[in-house]
Enzyme design. Structure first.
Site, PDB file in Angstrom:
ATOM      1  N   SER A 152      12.819   1.208  -3.256  1.00 14.75           N
ATOM      2  CA  SER A 152      12.072  -0.177  -3.818  1.00 14.75           C
ATOM      3  C   SER A 152      13.030  -1.104  -4.007  1.00 14.75           C
ATOM      4  O   SER A 152      14.030  -1.167  -4.447  1.00 14.75           O
ATOM      5  CB  SER A 152      11.639   0.359  -5.275  1.00 14.75           C
ATOM      6  OG  SER A 152      10.808  -0.913  -5.763  1.00 14.75           O
ATOM      7  N   LYS A 211       9.833   0.049   0.219  1.00 12.46           N
ATOM      8  CA  LYS A 211       8.727  -0.463  -0.562  1.00 12.46           C
ATOM      9  C   LYS A 211       9.330  -1.907  -0.887  1.00 12.46           C
ATOM     10  O   LYS A 211      10.514  -2.022  -1.439  1.00 12.46           O
ATOM     11  CB  LYS A 211       8.619   0.399  -1.855  1.00 12.46           C
ATOM     12  CG  LYS A 211       7.771  -0.272  -3.095  1.00 12.46           C
ATOM     13  CD  LYS A 211       7.246   0.670  -3.965  1.00 12.46           C
ATOM     14  CE  LYS A 211       7.713   0.005  -5.383  1.00 12.46           C
ATOM     15  NZ  LYS A 211       7.196   1.011  -6.430  1.00 12.46           N
ATOM     16  N   LYS A 270       8.736  -5.193  -2.838  1.00 12.62           N
ATOM     17  CA  LYS A 270       7.879  -5.868  -4.076  1.00 12.62           C
ATOM     18  C   LYS A 270       7.575  -7.168  -3.642  1.00 12.62           C
ATOM     19  O   LYS A 270       8.248  -7.952  -3.014  1.00 12.62           O
ATOM     20  CB  LYS A 270       8.864  -6.122  -5.253  1.00 12.62           C
ATOM     21  CG  LYS A 270       9.654  -4.864  -5.875  1.00 12.62           C
ATOM     22  CD  LYS A 270       8.344  -4.335  -6.658  1.00 12.62           C
ATOM     23  CE  LYS A 270       8.825  -3.264  -7.585  1.00 12.62           C
ATOM     24  NZ  LYS A 270       7.915  -2.744  -8.452  1.00 12.62           N
ATOM     25  N   ASP A 324       4.500  -3.176  -3.370  1.00 12.14           N
ATOM     26  CA  ASP A 324       4.169  -3.331  -4.911  1.00 12.14           C
ATOM     27  C   ASP A 324       3.961  -4.706  -5.521  1.00 12.14           C
ATOM     28  O   ASP A 324       5.068  -5.400  -5.527  1.00 12.14           O
ATOM     29  CB  ASP A 324       5.148  -2.282  -5.479  1.00 12.14           C
ATOM     30  CG  ASP A 324       4.631  -2.137  -6.902  1.00 12.14           C
ATOM     31  OD1 ASP A 324       3.762  -2.437  -7.441  1.00 12.14           O
ATOM     32  OD2 ASP A 324       5.538  -1.383  -7.635  1.00 12.14           O
ATOM     33  N   GLU A 363       0.643  -1.097  -3.563  1.00 13.00           N
ATOM     34  CA  GLU A 363       0.507  -0.759  -5.177  1.00 13.00           C
ATOM     35  C   GLU A 363       0.165  -1.756  -6.094  1.00 13.00           C
ATOM     36  O   GLU A 363       0.568  -2.873  -5.920  1.00 13.00           O
ATOM     37  CB  GLU A 363       1.933  -0.349  -5.146  1.00 13.00           C
ATOM     38  CG  GLU A 363       2.021   0.824  -6.537  1.00 13.00           C
ATOM     39  CD  GLU A 363       3.625   1.250  -6.616  1.00 13.00           C
ATOM     40  OE1 GLU A 363       4.264   0.994  -5.730  1.00 13.00           O
ATOM     41  OE2 GLU A 363       4.131   1.221  -7.988  1.00 13.00           O
ATOM     42  N   ASP A 403      -0.583   2.223  -9.955  1.00 18.12           N
ATOM     43  CA  ASP A 403       0.633   2.565 -10.508  1.00 18.12           C
ATOM     44  C   ASP A 403       0.160   2.213 -12.199  1.00 18.12           C
ATOM     45  O   ASP A 403      -0.265   3.195 -13.089  1.00 18.12           O
ATOM     46  CB  ASP A 403       1.840   1.537 -10.308  1.00 18.12           C
ATOM     47  CG  ASP A 403       3.214   1.832 -11.374  1.00 18.12           C
ATOM     48  OD1 ASP A 403       3.045   2.624 -12.327  1.00 18.12           O
ATOM     49  OD2 ASP A 403       4.016   1.379 -10.846  1.00 18.12           O
ATOM     50  N   LYS A 458       3.953   8.349 -12.337  1.00 17.18           N
ATOM     51  CA  LYS A 458       5.285   8.445 -13.253  1.00 17.18           C
ATOM     52  C   LYS A 458       5.063   9.008 -14.428  1.00 17.18           C
ATOM     53  O   LYS A 458       4.455   8.819 -15.531  1.00 17.18           O
ATOM     54  CB  LYS A 458       5.509   6.712 -13.664  1.00 17.18           C
ATOM     55  CG  LYS A 458       5.897   5.796 -12.525  1.00 17.18           C
ATOM     56  CD  LYS A 458       6.323   4.478 -13.043  1.00 17.18           C
ATOM     57  CE  LYS A 458       6.364   3.625 -11.582  1.00 17.18           C
ATOM     58  NZ  LYS A 458       6.504   2.218 -12.101  1.00 17.18           N
ATOM     59  N   GLY A 479       9.224   5.381 -10.050  1.00 18.84           N
ATOM     60  CA  GLY A 479      10.699   5.444 -10.639  1.00 18.84           C
ATOM     61  C   GLY A 479      10.334   4.297 -11.573  1.00 18.84           C
ATOM     62  O   GLY A 479       9.562   3.213 -11.454  1.00 18.84           O
TER      63      GLY A 479
HETATM   64  O1  OSB Z   1       6.568  -0.892 -10.481  1.00 20.35           O
HETATM   65  O2  OSB Z   1       7.095   1.027  -9.435  1.00 20.35           O
HETATM   66  C1  OSB Z   1       7.175  -0.146 -10.239  1.00 20.35           C
HETATM   67  C2  OSB Z   1      10.919  -0.335 -11.412  1.00 20.35           C
HETATM   68  C3  OSB Z   1      10.782  -0.543 -12.892  1.00 20.35           C
HETATM   69  C4  OSB Z   1       9.376  -1.091 -13.096  1.00 20.35           C
HETATM   70  C5  OSB Z   1       8.341  -0.754 -12.497  1.00 20.35           C
HETATM   71  C6  OSB Z   1       8.662  -0.164 -11.083  1.00 20.35           C
HETATM   72  C7  OSB Z   1       9.888  -0.090 -10.834  1.00 20.35           C
HETATM   73  C8  OSB Z   1      10.288   0.191  -9.345  1.00 20.35           C
HETATM   74  C9  OSB Z   1      11.654   0.733  -9.155  1.00 20.35           C
HETATM   75  O3  OSB Z   1       9.372  -0.321  -8.350  1.00 20.35           O
HETATM   76  C10 OSB Z   1      11.511   2.280  -8.641  1.00 20.35           C
HETATM   77  C11 OSB Z   1      12.736   2.816  -8.771  1.00 20.35           C
HETATM   78  O4  OSB Z   1      13.361   2.967  -7.594  1.00 20.35           O
HETATM   79  O5  OSB Z   1      13.187   3.516  -9.853  1.00 20.35           O
HETATM   80 MG    MG Z   2       4.783   0.180  -9.280  1.00 15.81          MG
END
Ligand code: OSB
Ligand code: MG
Length: 367
Positions: A133, A159, A161, A186, A211, A236, A260, A288
């Site tokens: 991510s 992914k 953001k 995302d 996402e 999510d 998650k 994650g």
């Molecule tokens: O939305 O998936 C998410 C990290 C912290 C809070 C929300 C998210 C995320 C990530 C990182 O996208 C995912 C990871 O590599 O742990």
């Molecule tokens: Mg997410």
């Protein structure tokens, strides 16, 4: 199983680089670990949320209070992991705090049988493809350079953001530069249904999924958006239980689900979501929360269930931390190995945990 002691350890571990999302920038993993000592074995877990309620309503200080005053008293002294959800049902919400408690108890219980969490959950793979991510950057060249580095390391999926002002152009740049890679985005709730036409602008890039574009409680909005864009919607934040998953699927609000374990109250509920999704032909993948090795180990076991057909946000330790709390997880040919040892399959390194611990509290027994 008899619980003899529950300890909460606050830890603060610097991230290798700031992680920016539509809801904020993280520079440190600032959370707590739970250590549950029982008559038969010891168990560990990690609370997944942050000091501020930006991703979800839960946050570190609130979780500490709800565990101390409302959750731990309901499961002590005698409990099994399977009973934790029912015993704590009267307490509304606080799924991430409940997940931390259930996971530490499950770890102790599985260790007492000598069984791994992968075996317990029904994992069928010994390694899983890893995605990464990538946060919001200050410029497109910076993004391209970061993505290039991750692809060189072997990550199987990228992914990005996104947020308003950082969406179509960065996606176009990555697609043009790296061609046919597995790519998804995302938004962490940053858009409104009125942005449907704009989000349709992402359709041409062949993304695996988009996402959580809309608010977490907007299932109807996601269902309407899904009719206006071609990119599959993945939820999510909206999915906090197996019932939510069934509802979202029934209302055509998503074609993919990010599972998650923390967000849904633990690994037992996460497995139920997997089962519902498989029954409906909905692909799932393991999300994650920038976990240390203590949360990453069991996430990898979940990601090894057969319905987890898309690469998860299960990256190597070094993507997050210069030093992890467990033996570092490493990427091998784009895959992460599923820990096979008893319980969550990882051991916190006592000396390292101690060095990163900023405060400790005994939640049980209370004096
Ligand atoms: O939305 O998936 C998410 C990290 C912290 C809070 C929300 C998210 C995320 C990530 C990182 O996208 C995912 C990871 O590599 O742990
Ligand atoms: Mg997410």
């Amino acid at each position: 199983m008899k619980i003899e002691r529950v300890e909460l350890l606050h830890v603060a571990i610097p991230l290798v680089s700031p992680f920016r999302t539509s809801f904020g920038t993280m520079t440190t993993k600032d959370t707590f670990l739970l250590r549950v000592v029982t008559d038969v074995a010891e168990g560990w877990s990690e609370f997944a949320a942050d000091p501020e309620p930006l991703y979800c309503s839960e946050f570190v200080a609130a979780a500490e209070l709800v565990l101390e005053h409302h959750l731990v008293p309901r499961v002590t002294p005698e409990v099994t992991a399977a009973e934790v959800a029912h015993r704590t049902e009267a307490i509304k919400g606080h799924k991430l705090a409940k997940a931390a408690l259930e996971t530490a108890i499950l770890d102790a219980e599985l260790r007492s049988f000598g069984m791994s969490i992968g075996t317990f959950l029904g994992a069928t793979a010994t390694k899983v493809p890893a995605g990464v991510s990538v946060g919001i950057k200050n410029s497109i060249p910076e993004l391209i350079s970061d993505v290039e580095g991750y692809l060189a390391e072997g990550y199987a999926r990228i992914k990005l953001k996104i947020e308003p002002g950082w969406d179509v152009e960065p996606v176009r740049a990555v697609r043009e530069r790296f061609g046919d890679i597995l790519l998804q985005v995302d938004a962490n709730t940053a858009y409104a249904l009125a942005d449907a036409e704009h989000l349709r602008g992402l359709d041409e890039f062949g993304l695996l999924l988009m996402e959580q574009p809309l608010d977490e409680d907007d299932i109807r909005g996601h269902s309407l958006l899904a009719q206006r864009i071609r990119t599959p919607i993945c939820l999510d934040e909206s999915i906090t239980s197996a019932r939510d998953a069934a509802t979202a699927i029934a209302l055509d609000a998503c074609r993919v689900i990010n599972v998650k374990p923390a967000r849904v109250g633990g690994y037992l509920e996460a497995r139920r979501i997997h089962d519902i999704a498989v029954a409906h032909g909905i692909p799932v993948w393991c999300g994650g929360m920038l976990e240390t090795g203590i949360g990453r180990g069991p996430n990898l076991a979940l990601a090894a269930l057969p319905g987890f057909v898309l690469p998860g946000d299960v990256s190597a330790s070094r993507r997050y931390f210069a030093e992890d709390l467990t033996e570092p997880f490493e990427l091998q040919d784009g895959f992460m190995h599923v820990p096979a040892g008893p319980g969550i399959g990882v051991e916190p390194i006592p000396e390292t945990v101690k060095r990163f611990t900023t405060a400790t509290k005994v939640l049980y027994p209370r004096d």
